[in-house]
Design an enzyme around this catalytic site. Structure first.
Site, PDB file in Angstrom:
ATOM      1  N   GLY A  77      -6.967  -4.895  -9.024  1.00  0.00           N
ATOM      2  CA  GLY A  77      -5.733  -5.105  -9.338  1.00  0.00           C
ATOM      3  C   GLY A  77      -4.683  -3.800  -9.982  1.00  0.00           C
ATOM      4  CE1 TYR A  78      -7.182   0.038 -10.002  1.00  0.00           C
ATOM      5  CE2 TYR A  78      -6.741   1.845  -8.254  1.00  0.00           C
ATOM      6  CZ  TYR A  78      -7.772   0.788  -9.450  1.00  0.00           C
ATOM      7  OH  TYR A  78      -9.200   1.814  -9.112  1.00  0.00           O
ATOM      8  CB  SER A  79      -0.171  -2.315  -6.017  1.00  0.00           C
ATOM      9  OG  SER A  79      -0.514  -1.885  -5.523  1.00  0.00           O
ATOM     10  CD  GLU A 122     -16.037   5.386   1.051  1.00  0.00           C
ATOM     11  OE1 GLU A 122     -16.605   5.418   2.158  1.00  0.00           O
ATOM     12  OE2 GLU A 122     -17.300   5.278   0.186  1.00  0.00           O
ATOM     13  CG  ASN A 168       0.663   6.619   6.750  1.00  0.00           C
ATOM     14  OD1 ASN A 168      -0.405   6.416   5.777  1.00  0.00           O
ATOM     15  ND2 ASN A 168       0.236   6.790   8.155  1.00  0.00           N
ATOM     16  CD  GLU A 169       5.765   7.211   4.796  1.00  0.00           C
ATOM     17  OE1 GLU A 169       4.716   6.601   3.606  1.00  0.00           O
ATOM     18  OE2 GLU A 169       5.695   7.228   5.542  1.00  0.00           O
TER      19      GLU A 169
END
Lengths: 378, 399
Positions: B127-129, B244, B385-386
């Site tokens: 539950g981060y985003s 990780e 990736n940015e």
């Protein structure tokens, strides 16, 4: 699994780093290139005294050990400073062929001279229409009595202008491009019938186009079995490929570092250009390229030093050359682009690094050639 | 410098091979081979087998149930798992929340939560985003207001992968609005059965509700479910994000996929009487991808070797994420190209467990596009990736 250098390798790296730091500034290199020979005979003697000329040779030939990883360590440091002395032509290619093909007598006669710095060699394999195929040999040698009579035309003979001896691939039987029937002769560079056209390559390194017209070569100057030289030519070239790839890894690191430093100091629109994300991400991509190039060259060097089958070694070398070639295009072009106008001038070292790595990209087969070779050997 | 495995490592490899050959359930393997989507029960059944062997959490400290393996052993294990197509344990409990709990949790929290994660008794989701906090994670708006022994949580979380199966969720919530955005965040563990939680599926381009949006409407969370200190959650979360990095590049799986792709291409007609492998354009792409994966493999081995002599994986390992995910995505493209016409039919249901209708197309060809679309996520999640390039610039290049 161990990616660390041995104590000997560490010492080798330290000694090259110290040398280039003291004696190989960009201006010093310029002076060397502008000299008659295009390299420093004084430095060459120093290389011999420091033991560097023994690096490609096996312990049984009184060399440093002959590991590809040793060669990688040395060449990477050469690459950072763009060392121009003919290390690869004389020791890796010429010395490599003598070491691989030569009889005990030939090895004991010539290898000590190479390691002492008193003998310059060049390897003549490429021909006008051969592209990168080592088996495409039209130059011929025919035995007449005790002499081989050599006729032919070799191009891009690295260190050709200063070589005392030429190691020449010639066809002693079969048709052009046959794998069988290729021999290597060691020919005195001043033999009658040899015509050398000397020139300078894009990277400042010297080379020659060499024509042979009825050149007589004594029979004891054949290296190895008649007609069976191709595997050794390929093997020695593969080691030279790892050497120049390692050199490129060092040069690409220099290009990246110089570009990052420049971007921190160069101001446009009132701010350092390194703060622009449009440039930052491209420098991140250059870093990625440098790391992948370094990784795959380590892979190839370790595989050459291992006991995997010959085909696996060839594939590993081709993978490295193919991938490093791509990194060269990307990092080289981006370094010039991000330096802007100054990047395309002759004044700045960046352009010279760019030229050297661009030459490496073509030497011994470009990315396309090695991608195809890699696929063919699968 | 060498990469040869030691005798002990070869023995370990043999042990892992035997274990997987004997214990990885045939029916799950068949599903993987036929590109059938695994369901919750498949994951749990397999994870419990790994648990009983003691191999479910190679990266945990031994005291909590880890294996104590070296970096090389972990690499061998990942390679062998990939070889048979065995899924890695679902990351959210095992790789994401557990390290936070054993690093920053209280003794009581460790006892309460870690064993159930290890045994796969409890399914966790992240539950981060939030809908408006993606790469700029710290701008999250879900609030937790202290009321006695509880926090009252309100807001919306999103991209909750497999949240439909979750028993618990770990959340970053805002507990202080008056300070710098990173300094007002706390880390809460929330029971999904708590009243006020609503899970809504989000369908992705492959037609599957792999992710969800989770709404919190006055959800009461006991204060004892907070990890560490109030307003220190960002610090804990950052550790989790960098913690990780093993197998982040997915090299073992990409190597196996390349091997299979080569075989597949050799058996795929080029329409001109030969096989696709005879097509120089395709053969070249395949060779270039193999070379790229080889370079990536050695970049990863170098990182592992550095970790195994005690160096932390530095920000350099951001390149593994970038190059690894791009390689995976490129492989998806190549699979789709091999499938040609057969990639076009959009029939996600035939790759569901228990589908017994007449399938369209040949073995998995129609799944190639589903994978292609689904895996576009790889370069977006886990720090896009940015963002990885930003990390390289800041932490490696000093820009």
């Amino acid at each position: 699994m161990d990616f660390s250098y041995s104590d000997e390798q560490q010492m080798l790296q330290d000694s090259v780093q110290k040398f280039v730091h003291r004696h190989y500034s960009f201006d010093m290199r310029r002076d060397i290139l502008a000299s008659d020979k295009g390299f420093s005979t004084e430095y060459w003697q120093l290389f011999a005294e420091l033991g560097w000329l023994t690096v490609p040779f096996k312990a049984e030939d009184d060399g440093f050990g002959g590991l590809a990883v040793d060669l990688m360590v040395l060449m990477e440091e050469f690459g950072k400073a763009m060392v121009v002395e003919p290390f690869v032509p004389t020791t890796v290619l010429g010395g490599g062929l003598i070491s691989e093909l030569g009889s005990a007598q030939q090895r004991s006669e010539w290898l000590p001279q190479i390691m002492a710095g008193s003998l310059q060699l060049a390897c003549a394999t490429a021909e006008p229409d051969s592209r990168y195929n080592l088996a495409s040999v039209g130059s011929s040698a025919v035995l007449q009595g005790d002499n081989w009579i050599v006729n032919g035309h070799k191009i891009l003979v690295l260190n050709g202008p200063d070589a005392d001896q030429l190691l020449v691939s010639v066809r002693t039987s079969g048709a052009v491009r046959d794998a069988d029937g290729i021999s290597v002769l060691m020919i005195d560079a001043n033999s009658p019938g040899i015509h050398r056209k000397n020139y300078t390559n894009m990277d400042g390194h010297r080379a020659a186009e060499v024509k042979f017209a009825n050149v007589g070569v004594p029979n004891d100057r054949v290296l190895g079995a008649i007609g069976k030289a191709l595997p050794a030519l390929e093997q020695v070239t593969d080691r030279a490929i790892v050497a120049v790839c390692a050199e490129a890894v060092g040069a690409l690191d220099s290009l990246l570092n110089k570009t990052v430093e420049y971007s921190k100091t160069r101001k446009q629109f009132g701010t350092a250009i390194g703060t622009f994300q449009a440039l930052q991400h491209r420098m991140a991509d250059m870093f990625i390229e440098c790391q992948l190039a370094r990784s795959i060259v380590m892979m190839a060097a370790m595989r050459l030093d291992s006991d995997v089958p010959a085909t696996d070694k060839m594939r590993a070398v081709s993978a490295a050359k193919s991938r490093v070639g791509k990194a060269i295009r990307k990092v080289g072009q981006e370094a010039v682009q991000m330096h802007g106008g100054i990047g395309i001038t002759d004044e700045l070292d960046v352009g010279h690094l760019f030229k050297r790595v661009t030459a490496i990209e073509t030497l011994f087969g470009n990315s396309d050639h090695h991608t195809a070779r890699f696929a063919r050997l699968a | 410098m060498n990469v040869a495995f030691t005798a002990e490592e070869l023995k370990f490899q043999q042990d892992v091979r035997e274990f997987l050959e004997n214990e990885f359930p045939r029916d799950i393997r068949a599903k993987v081979d036929n590109r059938i989507r695994l369901d919750k029960d498949d994951y749990i059944r397999w994870q419990k087998i790994l648990y009983r062997k003691g191999w479910v959490a190679p990266n945990w400290p031994v005291e909590y149930g880890g294996t104590g393996w070296t970096a090389v052993q972990k690499y061998i294990f990942a390679e062998e798992m990939a070889r048979v197509g065995a899924p890695e344990p679902v990351a959210f409990g095992m790789k994401m929340v557990a390290p936070v709990i054993y690093t920053y949790g209280s003794e009581e929290q460790k006892k309460r939560f870690l064993p159930d994660i290890l045994e796969s008794n409890v399914w966790w989701c992240q539950g981060y985003s939030e809908p408006n906090a993606g790469s700029d994670l710290a701008s999250l708006k879900t609030t937790a207001v202290r009321q006695g022994d509880h926090y009252i949580v309100n807001g919306t979380k999103t991209w909750n992968t497999l949240g439909q199966y979750a028993d618990w969720i770990f959340c970053l919530v805002r507990t202080d609005n008056t300070v710098k955005k990173q300094e007002g965040i706390s880390f809460l563990l929330i029971d999904m059965k708590t009243p006020g939680i609503k899970v809504s599926p989000i369908y992705l381009l492959d037609g599957q509700p792999e992710v969800n949006e989770i709404h919190f409407d006055n959800v009461r969370v006991p204060v004892e479910n907070r990890i560490g200190e109030e307003n220190q959650g960002w610090t804990y979360a950052k550790v989790l994000l960098t913690h990780e990095r093993t197998n982040i590049a997915g090299v073992p799986r990409s190597k196996i996929r390349l091997e299979k792709l080569r075989k597949l291409a050799a058996n795929t007609p080029d329409g001109e009487g030969g096989s696709l492998l005879d097509d120089p354009v395709f053969a070249r792409k395949l060779a270039e991808t193999e070379i790229q994966v080889l370079a990536l493999e050695y970049a990863e081995l170098r990182t592992l070797a550095a970790v195994s002599v005690g160096n932390a994986p530095g920000p350099e390992s951001s390149i593994l994420k970038v190059v690894g995910t791009e390689a995976t995505q490129y492989l998806d493209e190549l699979y789709m190209e091999v499938a040609a016409w057969h990639s076009l039919p959009f029939v996600p249901e035939q790759f569901e467990s228990g589908f017994d209708g007449e399938p369209v197309g040949s073995a998995g060809a129609a799944a190639t596009a589903l994978h292609y679309f689904n895996n576009r996520k790889q370069s977006i999640y886990g720090g896009s990736n940015e963002i990885q390039r930003n990390i390289i610039c800041k932490a490696v290049l000093g820009l």
